[in-house]
Scaffold this active site. Sequence first.
Site, PDB file in Angstrom:
ATOM      1  N   ASP A 122       3.019  -4.574   8.192  1.00  0.00           N
ATOM      2  CA  ASP A 122       1.774  -3.950   7.943  1.00  0.00           C
ATOM      3  C   ASP A 122       0.639  -4.795   7.963  1.00  0.00           C
ATOM      4  O   ASP A 122       0.481  -5.287   7.181  1.00  0.00           O
ATOM      5  CB  ASP A 122       1.943  -3.052   6.839  1.00  0.00           C
ATOM      6  CG  ASP A 122       0.538  -2.124   6.547  1.00  0.00           C
ATOM      7  OD1 ASP A 122      -0.255  -2.201   7.568  1.00  0.00           O
ATOM      8  OD2 ASP A 122       0.301  -1.603   5.342  1.00  0.00           O
TER       9      ASP A 122
ATOM     10  N   LYS B 202     -10.500  -0.704  10.534  1.00  0.00           N
ATOM     11  CA  LYS B 202     -10.799  -1.841   9.753  1.00  0.00           C
ATOM     12  C   LYS B 202     -11.174  -2.993  10.621  1.00  0.00           C
ATOM     13  O   LYS B 202     -11.402  -4.128  10.366  1.00  0.00           O
ATOM     14  CB  LYS B 202      -9.429  -2.310   8.886  1.00  0.00           C
ATOM     15  CG  LYS B 202      -9.248  -1.113   7.971  1.00  0.00           C
ATOM     16  CD  LYS B 202      -8.103  -1.493   6.791  1.00  0.00           C
ATOM     17  CE  LYS B 202      -7.395  -0.584   6.367  1.00  0.00           C
ATOM     18  NZ  LYS B 202      -7.882   0.031   5.176  1.00  0.00           N
TER      19      LYS B 202
ATOM     20  N   HIS C 132       0.823  -1.122  -0.042  1.00  0.00           N
ATOM     21  CA  HIS C 132       0.209   0.025  -0.113  1.00  0.00           C
ATOM     22  C   HIS C 132       0.777   1.093   0.050  1.00  0.00           C
ATOM     23  O   HIS C 132       2.074   1.323   0.509  1.00  0.00           O
ATOM     24  CB  HIS C 132      -0.835  -0.188   1.345  1.00  0.00           C
ATOM     25  CG  HIS C 132      -1.873   0.975   1.356  1.00  0.00           C
ATOM     26  ND1 HIS C 132      -1.602   2.218   1.583  1.00  0.00           N
ATOM     27  CD2 HIS C 132      -3.281   0.841   1.393  1.00  0.00           C
ATOM     28  CE1 HIS C 132      -2.910   2.867   1.633  1.00  0.00           C
ATOM     29  NE2 HIS C 132      -3.672   2.179   1.548  1.00  0.00           N
TER      30      HIS C 132
ATOM     31  N   CYS D  46      -5.018   2.302  -3.686  1.00  0.00           N
ATOM     32  CA  CYS D  46      -3.598   3.010  -3.086  1.00  0.00           C
ATOM     33  C   CYS D  46      -2.455   2.009  -3.144  1.00  0.00           C
ATOM     34  O   CYS D  46      -1.557   1.844  -2.228  1.00  0.00           O
ATOM     35  CB  CYS D  46      -3.900   3.127  -1.605  1.00  0.00           C
ATOM     36  SG  CYS D  46      -4.721   4.610  -1.322  1.00  0.00           S
TER      37      CYS D  46
ATOM     38  N   GLN E 142      -4.438  -5.092   7.114  1.00  0.00           N
ATOM     39  CA  GLN E 142      -5.507  -6.266   6.215  1.00  0.00           C
ATOM     40  C   GLN E 142      -5.530  -7.483   6.723  1.00  0.00           C
ATOM     41  O   GLN E 142      -6.259  -8.302   6.420  1.00  0.00           O
ATOM     42  CB  GLN E 142      -5.131  -6.350   4.846  1.00  0.00           C
ATOM     43  CG  GLN E 142      -5.388  -4.967   3.864  1.00  0.00           C
ATOM     44  CD  GLN E 142      -6.801  -4.657   3.955  1.00  0.00           C
ATOM     45  OE1 GLN E 142      -7.563  -5.421   4.061  1.00  0.00           O
ATOM     46  NE2 GLN E 142      -6.867  -3.293   3.523  1.00  0.00           N
TER      47      GLN E 142
END
Lengths: 133, 398
Positions: free
Chosen positions: B192, B218, B115, B356, B195
Site C-alpha cells: 500500500d 495525496k 491503515h 485510521c 503514503q
Amino acid sequence: MQINEKINQIAEDFSYFSCWEEKYEYIIDLGKKLPPMDEALKTEETKVKGCMSQVWLVALEQNDNRLKIIADSDAIIVKGLIALVLKIFDGATREEIKQVNISELFKKLELDSNIAGARRNGLASMIEKIKTF
Amino acid sequence: MDLGYKLRQDFPIFKNGICYLDSGASSQKPQSVIDKQNYYTEEVYANVHRATYTIAQKITDAYEESRKKIADFINADPKEVIFTKSATEAINLVAHSFGSIIPDGSEIILSEMEHHANIVPWQLLKNRKDISLKIIPVLDNGELDYDEYEKLLTDKTALVAITHISNVLGTIVDIDRIVSSAKKHNAKVLVDGSQAIMHQKVDVKKLGIDFYTFTGHKLYAPTGVGVLWGKSDILNSIPPFLGGGDMIDTVSFEKTTFAEIPIKFEAGTPPIVPAICLGEAIDYISNIGLDKINEYEKYLYKYAFDEITKIKGVRVIGTVENKAPILSFIVEGIHSYDISELMNNENVCVRVGHHCAEPLMKRFNMLSTIRVSLALYNTIDDIDLFINSLKKSLRILG
C-alpha cells in the site's frame, strides 16, 4: 434564574473577551473547576457518541422534577464546554430544557464562529443527550 | 533550501494564508492540475471509450495517456495500471478477486501499522473464506519487527499485504526484505503505497512485488481516483471485481466474456477527469524531480523534529532513522484535541485522532496523536508557525 436568562448572562460574560485566547482561557479555567465525576459513572452507556474526545454524561432526577446533570471529559477544553452547558442546563426541568434551540444558543454565545466544527458537533450531541433525559 | 517557497506559488490555496500540515491526509493541488480539471470539464468533456465523435476521442486519449504516465512513473506496463476510485477500493479489489482464488487454509500477513484500508478488506475476506490473518508486530521505535515477520511466514502464506510507509509513524518499510523472505514461501506481496508515492521513487519491477496501490489525492491530484498496479499474469488469472459497462467483451444472458486487462477491472464510467489530472500531477512532480523533493522534505522533517523535541513533555511516536516526513506526537498530560483546537485558531492545520490505525494506537497505548505531515510546498516558516503555535497552545492549556 430561567434558562434564557442564564444564556444571556453567559453571552454577556463572553462579550468582554477581546480575542480568542481570552475566551479559551476562560473556558479552560471553567474546565479545571468542573467537579470530578465518579469513575464508576464513566461507562459505555453514559458515553456521548459523536464527540472526538471522550465525554460522559448522566442526569439524576431530583425531588422537584429538576435534573442534576453530571458530566466529564478527558480533554480540558471539552470539560470547560461541559461546565458551560451545565451552567445552563443543570437544575432545569425537562420542559425548560426542551425549549432550548441549539443553533440559536451557539449563535448567541458566538460558538459557531470560534469553536472548531468537530467540537461543535460534539457539543450539540451533548445537548441532544440532555434533551433525552 | 528554498524549494518550498518557490513551489507554493504554484498552489493557489496558499493565498488563504493557511499553514497546511496535513498533506498525509490529502495534498493541495497545483494550478496546472486545476487548469487540467477545468479544461476537461469545460471544453473537452464526454465519456471515455467507444464513442466516435472528436471530444470523446480526445478525452479517451487523455485518459489513456494518463495511464501511460502513471505506468512510466512506477516503471510498469500501462495494461497493468488499473484506475480505481481510491487506494481503499484498489485493496478491496485485490481482497475480492485475488482472495477468491487462494485455497482454503491460506494465511495472509498484515502488520500492526496498517491503515484500516489494509485491514478491513482482509477481515471481510476472512468472513467469506476459511483463511487466517497474521500480524507483524511493531517495535517501540516504530520499526517493523522483521524477525517476527520471518517467523510468521509459512508455505500456507498466500499474501503479505503491507504498507510502504506508515501513515502515523512515518516508518519506511524495507520492502526488499519483505519480498525476499516472502518469495522463499511463494507468497505474493501487496504494498500500500498511499503514503510513499509522493515522497520517493517507486519502481514496482525493482521491488519485485505483485500489487501496488496508491491514491491520487495525496499525490497532488483530485479526489476520486486511485491506482492498482498488478502483475499482468496475476491480473489475467483472477476474476473481475465489479461487473458492468466497459469491462465486458460480449454479453448475453447465457454467457458474458470479459475485456482484457486493465479494462476488465474498470467496470462502469471511471473517474475520467480525476484520472487525467493524476497524469498532470505526475508531470508536475516529475518536472521538479522526486529526488529533489525527497531531499527537501527530509530537511524540513529534520528541522521540525529538532525543534519539537526541544519542547518539554513532547513525545514523538515513530523515531526510526530513515523516515518519511510524518511527525506524530503527544504531549504528556494534555489531550491532543485540546492542542489542535487551539492551533486551529491560528490557521495551523494538523491532524489529530487515531489516523485510521486503531490497532497501532492500541499498540502504543494511546487514543490519539497529533500528526504533522509535510509536502513539497511546506517551508521552514510553516514549521516555525507550527512550533510557535504549539508552544502558545501549551501555555494557554498549562
